[in-house]
Write an enzyme that holds these catalytic residues in place. Structure first.
Site, mmCIF file in Angstrom:
data_model
loop_
_atom_site.group_PDB
_atom_site.id
_atom_site.type_symbol
_atom_site.label_atom_id
_atom_site.label_comp_id
_atom_site.label_asym_id
_atom_site.label_seq_id
_atom_site.Cartn_x
_atom_site.Cartn_y
_atom_site.Cartn_z
ATOM 1 N N SER A 158 -10.111 -38.821 -8.629
ATOM 2 C CA SER A 158 -9.788 -38.255 -9.934
ATOM 3 C C SER A 158 -10.525 -39.026 -11.037
ATOM 4 O O SER A 158 -11.751 -39.110 -11.024
ATOM 5 C CB SER A 158 -8.269 -38.260 -10.128
ATOM 6 O OG SER A 158 -7.893 -37.474 -11.225
ATOM 7 N N ASP A 253 -6.707 -27.246 -7.078
ATOM 8 C CA ASP A 253 -6.959 -28.231 -8.126
ATOM 9 C C ASP A 253 -7.765 -27.590 -9.250
ATOM 10 O O ASP A 253 -8.779 -26.938 -8.988
ATOM 11 C CB ASP A 253 -7.757 -29.384 -7.510
ATOM 12 C CG ASP A 253 -7.984 -30.552 -8.443
ATOM 13 O OD1 ASP A 253 -7.583 -30.479 -9.619
ATOM 14 O OD2 ASP A 253 -8.573 -31.553 -7.987
ATOM 15 N N HIS A 283 -4.338 -31.403 -6.244
ATOM 16 C CA HIS A 283 -4.887 -32.630 -6.800
ATOM 17 C C HIS A 283 -3.938 -33.785 -6.472
ATOM 18 O O HIS A 283 -2.727 -33.660 -6.571
ATOM 19 C CB HIS A 283 -5.024 -32.499 -8.314
ATOM 20 C CG HIS A 283 -5.774 -33.620 -8.951
ATOM 21 N ND1 HIS A 283 -7.139 -33.634 -9.087
ATOM 22 C CD2 HIS A 283 -5.330 -34.798 -9.477
ATOM 23 C CE1 HIS A 283 -7.517 -34.754 -9.677
ATOM 24 N NE2 HIS A 283 -6.442 -35.476 -9.922
#
Length: 309
Positions: A158, A253, A283
């Site tokens: 991320s 995501d 995610h």
């Protein structure tokens, strides 16, 4: 590319609903940080590692803490320098402890988890400066973390993926020796405010990460600054000269398509790039191995990528 909810993801969604989990932007930074630390409740029991110790590493402004996981202290092993996710304003070495232990065991590698500074107290470019300085120090002297590496891999998920990729590009521009590989797990590499890719629409209200939460992370990190190419990385015109790279995308995501586009762009400019798409994954799934089955699958895929270098 519409992915159906897997049963384990549906169970997670139901649990969030029962608990009344609120989006991070509604909680504010401090409460969101406390909520982020609760991710450990969705992780399996901590895997034993031969040696785990905390060290101090050079950061962008003084020293930053780091945690080292060494599954075989007497052996020469691959070294993974890892930057956690959390939107540049949440997350910690503690929250990432379980995944780092799993990775150290699965890849049989020394893992160094960085505790870089967070926004809003230390907004952009502080987190990137910390990662850059820490990587510089570790590459120059792996003995700082007790390692004798056979190869060095930079990894982030991320926002951590953004920091790792930004660090690799800065090292390239400075003419510094590159890591042997990059692992970018559902990286954020484009502004959510201008992102018109299908996944940002399809998954705008997805479990775990929504478009509005991603925008809040982005704005908190930048603190009113314009997003330059060190953050909005897909806006860069030159992504050449990077080491072999693994890019991971999750089907549910909002960031799915920017991760896939990043992989395609790297391939087009001659970077040896592998892309893994996990259908039905949300995610952050790598950190939720206690409830999401695909986390263990990703452990194995990262280990296989590193073994094939």
């Amino acid at each position: 590319m519409n992915d159906a909810l897997r049963p384990d993801v549906q169970s997670l969604v139901d649990a969030f609903s029962t608990l009344g989990v609120k989006p991070h932007e509604q909680l504010g930074v401090l409460a969101a940080r406390r909520a982020m630390e609760q991710v450990t409740r969705s992780q399996s029991e901590r895997a034993p590692i031969a040696l785990v110790h905390d060290v101090k590493i050079t950061g962008g402004d003084g020293h930053i803490p780091a945690r080292v996981y060494n599954p075989a202290p007497r052996e020469e092993l691959p070294l993974v320098v890892y930057a956690h996710g959390g939107g540049w304003c949440l997350g910690s070495v503690h929250a990432a402890d379980g995944p780092c232990r799993r990775l150290a065991r699965a890849a049989r590698a020394v893992v160094v988890s960085l505790e870089y500074r967070l926004a809003p107290e230390s907004p952009f470019p502080a987190p990137l400066a910390d990662c850059m300085a820490a990587v510089d120090a570790i590459v120059a002297d792996p003995g700082l973390v007790g390692a004798r590496p056979t190869r060095i891999v930079m990894m982030g998920d991320s926002a951590g993926g953004n920091l790792v990729l930004g660090t690799a590009l800065q090292r390239r521009d400075a003419g510094l020796t590159s890591a042997d590989a990059l692992v970018l797990v559902y990286p954020c590499v484009a502004s959510p405010h201008t992102n018109a890719r299908p996944s940002m629409r399809e998954n705008a209200h997805a479990p775990v990460l929504t478009k509005s939460t991603m925008a809040w992370y982005w704005d908190t990190h930048l603190d009113g600054r314009d997003a330059d190419a060190r953050v909005d990385i897909l806006g860069r015109t030159d992504l050449t000269g990077l080491p072999p790279t693994l890019v991971v995308a999750a089907g549910l995501d909002p960031l799915r398509d920017e991760a896939i586009e990043l992989a395609q762009t790297l391939q087009e400019v001659g970077v040896t790039t592998s892309v893994l798409h996990y259908p039905g994954a949300v995610h952050g799934f790598w950190s939720l191995d206690g409830v999401l089955e695909q986390a263990a699958e990703l452990d194995g895929d990262i280990a296989n990528f590193m073994a094939a270098l």
